[in-house]
Design an enzyme around this catalytic site. Structure first.
Site, short mmCIF file in Angstrom:
data_model
loop_
_atom_site.label_atom_id
_atom_site.label_comp_id
_atom_site.label_asym_id
_atom_site.label_seq_id
_atom_site.Cartn_x
_atom_site.Cartn_y
_atom_site.Cartn_z
N GLY A 86 -6.24 58.48 -97.75
CA GLY A 86 -5.26 59.27 -98.51
C GLY A 86 -5.15 58.86 -99.98
N ILE A 87 -3.93 58.78 -100.45
CA ILE A 87 -3.67 58.45 -101.85
C ILE A 87 -4.22 57.06 -102.18
CG2 ILE A 87 -1.82 57.93 -103.48
CD1 ILE A 87 -0.16 60.16 -102.11
N ILE A 94 4.60 55.25 -94.19
CA ILE A 94 4.56 56.10 -93.00
C ILE A 94 5.76 57.05 -93.01
CG2 ILE A 94 3.36 54.41 -91.53
CD1 ILE A 94 6.15 53.73 -90.31
N ASP A 123 9.83 61.32 -89.03
CA ASP A 123 10.87 62.29 -89.37
C ASP A 123 11.71 62.68 -88.15
OD1 ASP A 123 9.63 62.19 -91.80
OD2 ASP A 123 8.91 64.25 -91.80
N GLN A 165 15.63 64.65 -98.57
CA GLN A 165 14.91 65.67 -97.81
C GLN A 165 15.47 65.75 -96.39
OE1 GLN A 165 13.44 68.54 -97.18
NE2 GLN A 165 11.78 68.01 -98.58
N GLN A 216 14.71 63.38 -93.19
CA GLN A 216 14.05 62.17 -93.69
C GLN A 216 15.03 61.13 -94.24
OE1 GLN A 216 10.89 63.23 -96.50
NE2 GLN A 216 9.42 62.93 -94.83
N TYR A 274 13.10 57.88 -94.57
CA TYR A 274 12.07 57.90 -95.62
C TYR A 274 12.70 57.98 -97.02
CZ TYR A 274 7.69 59.44 -97.91
OH TYR A 274 6.58 59.56 -98.72
N GLY A 281 4.84 64.18 -105.75
CA GLY A 281 5.34 65.33 -104.99
C GLY A 281 4.47 65.46 -103.75
P1 NDP Z 1 -1.69 58.35 -95.35
O1 NDP Z 1 -0.98 58.44 -94.04
O2 NDP Z 1 -2.81 59.27 -95.63
O3 NDP Z 1 -2.20 56.84 -95.57
C1 NDP Z 1 -1.31 55.77 -95.40
C2 NDP Z 1 -2.02 54.46 -95.63
O4 NDP Z 1 -1.09 53.39 -95.38
C3 NDP Z 1 -3.19 54.25 -94.70
O5 NDP Z 1 -4.24 53.58 -95.37
C4 NDP Z 1 -2.59 53.34 -93.62
O6 NDP Z 1 -3.62 52.57 -93.00
C5 NDP Z 1 -1.65 52.49 -94.45
N1 NDP Z 1 -0.60 51.84 -93.66
C6 NDP Z 1 0.36 52.43 -92.90
N2 NDP Z 1 1.13 51.50 -92.31
C7 NDP Z 1 0.65 50.29 -92.72
C8 NDP Z 1 1.03 48.95 -92.47
N3 NDP Z 1 2.06 48.65 -91.69
N4 NDP Z 1 0.31 47.96 -93.04
C9 NDP Z 1 -0.75 48.24 -93.85
N5 NDP Z 1 -1.15 49.49 -94.13
C10 NDP Z 1 -0.45 50.51 -93.58
O7 NDP Z 1 -0.55 58.47 -96.43
P2 NDP Z 1 -0.60 59.07 -97.93
O8 NDP Z 1 -1.85 58.71 -98.58
O9 NDP Z 1 -0.19 60.48 -97.85
O10 NDP Z 1 0.62 58.27 -98.58
C11 NDP Z 1 0.44 57.11 -99.37
C12 NDP Z 1 1.76 56.75 -100.01
O11 NDP Z 1 2.21 57.82 -100.83
C13 NDP Z 1 2.88 56.50 -98.98
O12 NDP Z 1 3.70 55.45 -99.44
C14 NDP Z 1 3.63 57.81 -98.99
O13 NDP Z 1 4.96 57.64 -98.58
C15 NDP Z 1 3.52 58.20 -100.45
N6 NDP Z 1 3.72 59.60 -100.70
C16 NDP Z 1 2.88 60.54 -100.13
C17 NDP Z 1 3.09 61.87 -100.39
C18 NDP Z 1 2.21 62.92 -99.83
O14 NDP Z 1 2.52 64.10 -100.07
N7 NDP Z 1 1.13 62.62 -99.16
C19 NDP Z 1 4.21 62.34 -101.25
C20 NDP Z 1 5.00 61.28 -101.79
C21 NDP Z 1 4.75 59.97 -101.52
P3 NDP Z 1 -3.71 52.44 -91.40
O15 NDP Z 1 -3.56 53.80 -90.81
O16 NDP Z 1 -5.01 51.79 -91.15
O17 NDP Z 1 -2.56 51.56 -91.06
#
Ligand code: NDP
Length: 240
Positions: free
Chosen positions: A13-14, A85, A88, A141, A144, A147, A178
């Site tokens: 992801g991001i 994570i 919700d 939200q 949430q 969150y 966003g």
């Molecule tokens: P994804 O679910 O696509 O990716 C989340 C990442 O976090 C994965 O690499 C996952 O790895 C890792 N992760 C989750 N739990 C843990 C943990 N306990 N320890 C270590 N790594 C962990 O999420 P996004 O890319 O969408 O989101 C990234 C960030 O951006 C988050 O903080 C999210 O809240 C924020 N955000 C996202 C938005 C969106 O629209 N997508 C909007 C606003 C904010 P693994 O699965 O291997 O644990």
């Protein structure tokens, strides 16, 4: 010497886009992840970026994880707290486990990881910390409470730590994305997502790369006058 950067949740992801952007800009990158070995191995093979598995919601595991990264790559100079994570549910249906998992993973992780690197940054008089917040931490939200509370907490965390770091060459900023097209958002029901996109003035979901370029800007050596700020990257969905 290239600076060492750690991206939590940096394999998907991001976080993946942030890891790649940092590597392309010349940083030595360590990408952390928590669970998904398959995605992490694939990411590492494709990008050549080292991955480190540990749970950022766990204080001791985070300290051990940072130790392992520093042993492999050298002192951490850039930390991007991105792992997050969602669990919700409306308040009357939300379990304590839903609440706690999100608070620990999204907010306590920022403490756990920053605590593990801050002394080294203070000693070396240089550090860049970027925390990934959310539009839903700014605006709230439905469904949430957990969150929004965690992400809103990140914004306060950022401003407080920025004040502590300012005299030591450490900047601390937040990015508030966003809605970005990642697995997290793909989990939102299609009809709800369509309504969300209709409210984004730019007319599309964000791309992970939109967030990565913002992080890159904030961690630059010459971004040393930018601290305690929150940069919104949301296509104009929320302006305040
Ligand atoms: P994804 O679910 O696509 O990716 C989340 C990442 O976090 C994965 O690499 C996952 O790895 C890792 N992760 C989750 N739990 C843990 C943990 N306990 N320890 C270590 N790594 C962990 O999420 P996004 O890319 O969408 O989101 C990234 C960030 O951006 C988050 O903080 C999210 O809240 C924020 N955000 C996202 C938005 C969106 O629209 N997508 C909007 C606003 C904010 P693994 O699965 O291997 O644990």
């Amino acid at each position: 010497m290239a600076r060492v950067a750690v991206v939590t949740g940096g394999t998907r992801g991001i976080g993946r886009a942030i890891s790649v952007a940092l590597k392309d800009a010349g940083y030595v990158v360590a990408a952390n992840y928590g669970h998904d070995d398959k995605a992490a191995t694939q990411f590492s093979t494709e990008t050549g970026i080292l991955v480190f598995k540990f749970d950022v919601s766990d204080f001791a595991a985070s300290a051990e994880g940072v130790k392992a990264i520093e042993a492999a790559l050298g002192p951490v100079e850039v930390l991007v707290n991105n792992a997050g994570i969602t669990r919700d549910a409306t308040m009357h249906r939300m379990s304590f486990e839903h609440w706690n998992a999100v608070i620990q993973t999204n907010l306590s992780s920022c403490f756990n990881m920053s605590r593990a690197v801050i002394e080294g940054m203070r000693d070396r008089r240089f550090g860049r910390i970027v925390n990934i917040g959310s539009i839903n931490g700014q605006a709230g939200q439905y469904g949430q409470v957990n969150y929004a509370a965690a992400k809103s907490g990140i914004h306060g965390f950022t401003k407080a730590l920025a004040q502590e770091g300012a005299g030591r060459g450490i900047t601390v900023n937040a990015v508030a994305p966003g809605y970005v097209d990642t697995e997290m958002v793909r989990a939102v029901p299609k009809d709800v997502l369509e309504k969300i996109v209709a409210r984004i003035p730019v007319g599309r979901l964000g791309k992970a790369e939109d967030i990565a370029r913002t992080v890159l800007f904030l961690v630059a050596d010459d971004a040393d006058f930018i601290t305690g700020s929150t940069l919104s990257v949301n296509g104009g969905q929320h302006m305040y």
